[in-house]
Design a protein around this motif. Structure first.
Motif, PDB file in Angstrom:
ATOM      1  N   THR A  54     -61.378  93.721  74.020  1.00 15.73           N
ATOM      2  CA  THR A  54     -60.592  94.766  73.380  1.00 15.73           C
ATOM      3  C   THR A  54     -61.268  95.187  72.085  1.00 15.73           C
ATOM      4  O   THR A  54     -62.017  94.425  71.477  1.00 15.73           O
ATOM      5  CB  THR A  54     -59.158  94.293  73.096  1.00 15.73           C
ATOM      6  OG1 THR A  54     -59.199  93.049  72.401  1.00 15.73           O
ATOM      7  CG2 THR A  54     -58.388  94.108  74.386  1.00 15.73           C
ATOM      8  N   THR A  55     -60.985  96.410  71.664  1.00 10.67           N
ATOM      9  CA  THR A  55     -61.714  97.013  70.554  1.00 10.67           C
ATOM     10  C   THR A  55     -60.826  97.247  69.337  1.00 10.67           C
ATOM     11  O   THR A  55     -59.591  97.163  69.412  1.00 10.67           O
ATOM     12  CB  THR A  55     -62.305  98.367  70.987  1.00 10.67           C
ATOM     13  OG1 THR A  55     -61.223  99.292  71.213  1.00 10.67           O
ATOM     14  CG2 THR A  55     -63.137  98.227  72.251  1.00 10.67           C
ATOM     15  N   VAL A  56     -61.497  97.573  68.242  1.00 14.31           N
ATOM     16  CA  VAL A  56     -60.800  97.912  67.004  1.00 14.31           C
ATOM     17  C   VAL A  56     -59.838  99.075  67.236  1.00 14.31           C
ATOM     18  O   VAL A  56     -58.733  99.109  66.696  1.00 14.31           O
ATOM     19  CB  VAL A  56     -61.821  98.273  65.904  1.00 14.31           C
ATOM     20  CG1 VAL A  56     -61.126  98.839  64.674  1.00 14.31           C
ATOM     21  CG2 VAL A  56     -62.654  97.054  65.539  1.00 14.31           C
ATOM     22  N   GLY A  57     -60.257 100.020  68.080  1.00 10.96           N
ATOM     23  CA  GLY A  57     -59.420 101.186  68.356  1.00 10.96           C
ATOM     24  C   GLY A  57     -58.338 100.950  69.390  1.00 10.96           C
ATOM     25  O   GLY A  57     -57.597 101.872  69.741  1.00 10.96           O
TER      26      GLY A  57
ATOM     27  N   GLY B 127     -68.135 101.397  65.555  1.00  5.72           N
ATOM     28  CA  GLY B 127     -66.934 102.099  65.096  1.00  5.72           C
ATOM     29  C   GLY B 127     -65.695 101.579  65.777  1.00  5.72           C
ATOM     30  O   GLY B 127     -65.455 100.372  65.829  1.00  5.72           O
ATOM     31  N   ASN B 128     -64.898 102.461  66.365  1.00  8.75           N
ATOM     32  CA  ASN B 128     -63.662 102.058  67.046  1.00  8.75           C
ATOM     33  C   ASN B 128     -63.911 101.278  68.325  1.00  8.75           C
ATOM     34  O   ASN B 128     -62.974 100.740  68.916  1.00  8.75           O
ATOM     35  CB  ASN B 128     -62.802 103.281  67.357  1.00  8.75           C
ATOM     36  CG  ASN B 128     -62.071 103.796  66.143  1.00  8.75           C
ATOM     37  OD1 ASN B 128     -61.877 103.065  65.172  1.00  8.75           O
ATOM     38  ND2 ASN B 128     -61.671 105.058  66.175  1.00  8.75           N
ATOM     39  N   SER B 129     -65.180 101.233  68.778  1.00 10.47           N
ATOM     40  CA  SER B 129     -65.506 100.492  70.003  1.00 10.47           C
ATOM     41  C   SER B 129     -65.927  99.055  69.726  1.00 10.47           C
ATOM     42  O   SER B 129     -66.218  98.309  70.658  1.00 10.47           O
ATOM     43  CB  SER B 129     -66.632 101.215  70.762  1.00 10.47           C
ATOM     44  OG  SER B 129     -66.182 102.466  71.233  1.00 10.47           O
TER      45      SER B 129
ATOM     46  N   LYS C  12     -62.631  93.373  68.649  1.00 11.23           N
ATOM     47  CA  LYS C  12     -61.618  92.870  67.722  1.00 11.23           C
ATOM     48  C   LYS C  12     -60.914  91.686  68.355  1.00 11.23           C
ATOM     49  O   LYS C  12     -60.420  91.775  69.484  1.00 11.23           O
ATOM     50  CB  LYS C  12     -60.592  93.957  67.389  1.00 11.23           C
ATOM     51  CG  LYS C  12     -59.476  93.479  66.439  1.00 11.23           C
ATOM     52  CD  LYS C  12     -58.533  94.603  66.093  1.00 11.23           C
ATOM     53  CE  LYS C  12     -57.344  94.131  65.257  1.00 11.23           C
ATOM     54  NZ  LYS C  12     -57.748  93.605  63.938  1.00 11.23           N
TER      55      LYS C  12
ATOM     56  N   TYR D 240     -57.803  89.925  68.385  1.00 15.82           N
ATOM     57  CA  TYR D 240     -56.438  90.186  67.936  1.00 15.82           C
ATOM     58  C   TYR D 240     -55.687  88.887  67.657  1.00 15.82           C
ATOM     59  O   TYR D 240     -55.931  87.853  68.274  1.00 15.82           O
ATOM     60  CB  TYR D 240     -55.682  91.015  68.978  1.00 15.82           C
ATOM     61  CG  TYR D 240     -56.063  92.481  68.955  1.00 15.82           C
ATOM     62  CD1 TYR D 240     -55.343  93.387  68.180  1.00 15.82           C
ATOM     63  CD2 TYR D 240     -57.136  92.944  69.700  1.00 15.82           C
ATOM     64  CE1 TYR D 240     -55.679  94.731  68.154  1.00 15.82           C
ATOM     65  CE2 TYR D 240     -57.497  94.289  69.675  1.00 15.82           C
ATOM     66  CZ  TYR D 240     -56.766  95.176  68.901  1.00 15.82           C
ATOM     67  OH  TYR D 240     -57.121  96.504  68.869  1.00 15.82           O
TER      68      TYR D 240
END
Length: 305
Positions: free
Chosen positions: A173-176, A240-242, A245, A247
């Motif tokens: 999963t990503t930041v975005g 960037g948003n990709s 992350k 969580y």
């Protein structure tokens, strides 16, 4: 004779300097020994897998007499159809017969600020578990189907012994809030600068396979390794948003996801089944291991070290 005696020391000195220079140039990854195979009890310069980047090893399951994660001594919260058996890569291994290990504890090593770049290494023996996907390791997110990291194998389409078509397909999963993946699959354009030949390691219920993931948070590159070979077809997953992350809160599941754990089902999705096979020597590092050290982990495992 006097002239020859003067020449010999000079020649020897040049020879020594040349050999020393070659040894340095031949070891660009700073391995402790440049030997490509076992030499004086060592494999690629190591006597044990424990010597590979020990300060960056943040989680470790040896399955040698314990199901606890070794670094934190965390025991599984629940498990099913699991046993510690002889015949592991090193000592014992975890055997699963439609089983899993579930750790409801948030590991500090896997929190957002602690885990940005990573390497996940493990050895597996996989049997087809009923035409379902196999999740060998998941950084789970409570109540959510997809975890922060999902290390899965597409055994829903092919038996684990099919090394022509079976695919490794991890996702993160990503930041975005999105999802990125990689997969070892056929690429039609060998001229593509990102082209990787389609490779599959040897899988099977009686075959130990070394699987490894690396992720670099500075570049967004997400690589798959199998038996010491890089084999991901789509490694550059962007920044960037990709970016990855981890969580919070987070949990760990070995051999399944929430829908395989009684009482934890989060959706009607039935893609996965609890794993049938064996797992050994799970290692998580908070850095990207250099290629030569990844190959050393594979060679050390083959040598039982």
């Amino acid at each position: 004779m006097k002239t020859i005696k003067n020449i010999i020391p000079a020649v020897l000195a040049v020879f020594v300097i040349t050999v020393s220079s070659c040894q340095k140039d031949g070891n660009p990854n700073n391995l402790p020994d440049v030997s490509p195979s076992t030499y004086e009890g060592k494999v690629d310069g190591y006597t044990s897998s424990e010597e590979v980047y020990p300060t960056n090893l943040v989680a470790y399951w040896s399955f040698d007499g314990t199901k606890n994660e070794i670094k934190s001594n965390t025991a599984p919260t629940s498990s099913a159809n699991d046993a510690l058996v002889a015949g592991g890569v090193k000592g014992q291994a975890l055997s699963l017969n439609g089983g899993y290990l579930y750790y409801a504890t948030q590991f500090n090593a896997f929190k957002t600020e602690a885990l940005k770049s990573f390497t996940v290494s493990e050895w597996v023996q996989i049997a087809n578990n009923g035409s379902k996907r196999t999740m060998i390791f998941q950084l789970a997110r409570p109540g959510i189907f997809n975890g922060s990291l999902n290390f899965s194998i597409n055994t829903q389409s092919f038996p684990a012994s099919n090394t022509t078509d079976l695919k490794i397909q991890p996702t993160f999963t990503t930041v975005g809030g999105g999802t990125q993946d990689n997969i070892n699959t056929k690429r039609d354009n060998p001229g593509d600068p990102n082209y990787v030949p389609y490779l599959v390691p040897a899988f099977g219920a009686n075959v130990w396979t070394h699987l490894l993931l690396t992720y670099d948070s500075t570049t967004g590159v997400f690589n798959i390794w199998g038996d010491g070979m890089k084999m991901g077809a789509f490694s550059n997953r962007g920044v960037g948003n990709s970016l990855f992350k981890s969580y919070e809160p987070g949990e760990v599941i070995i051999g399944g996801n929430y829908n395989t754990i009684p009482g934890k089902t989060v959706s009607a999705n039935t893609d996965f089944a609890a794993m049938t096979g064996k797992v050994d020597e799970i290692r998580v590092y908070n850095t990207v291991l250099p290629d030569a050290h990844i190959k050393a982990l594979y060679n050390l495992g083959k040598a039982g070290k």
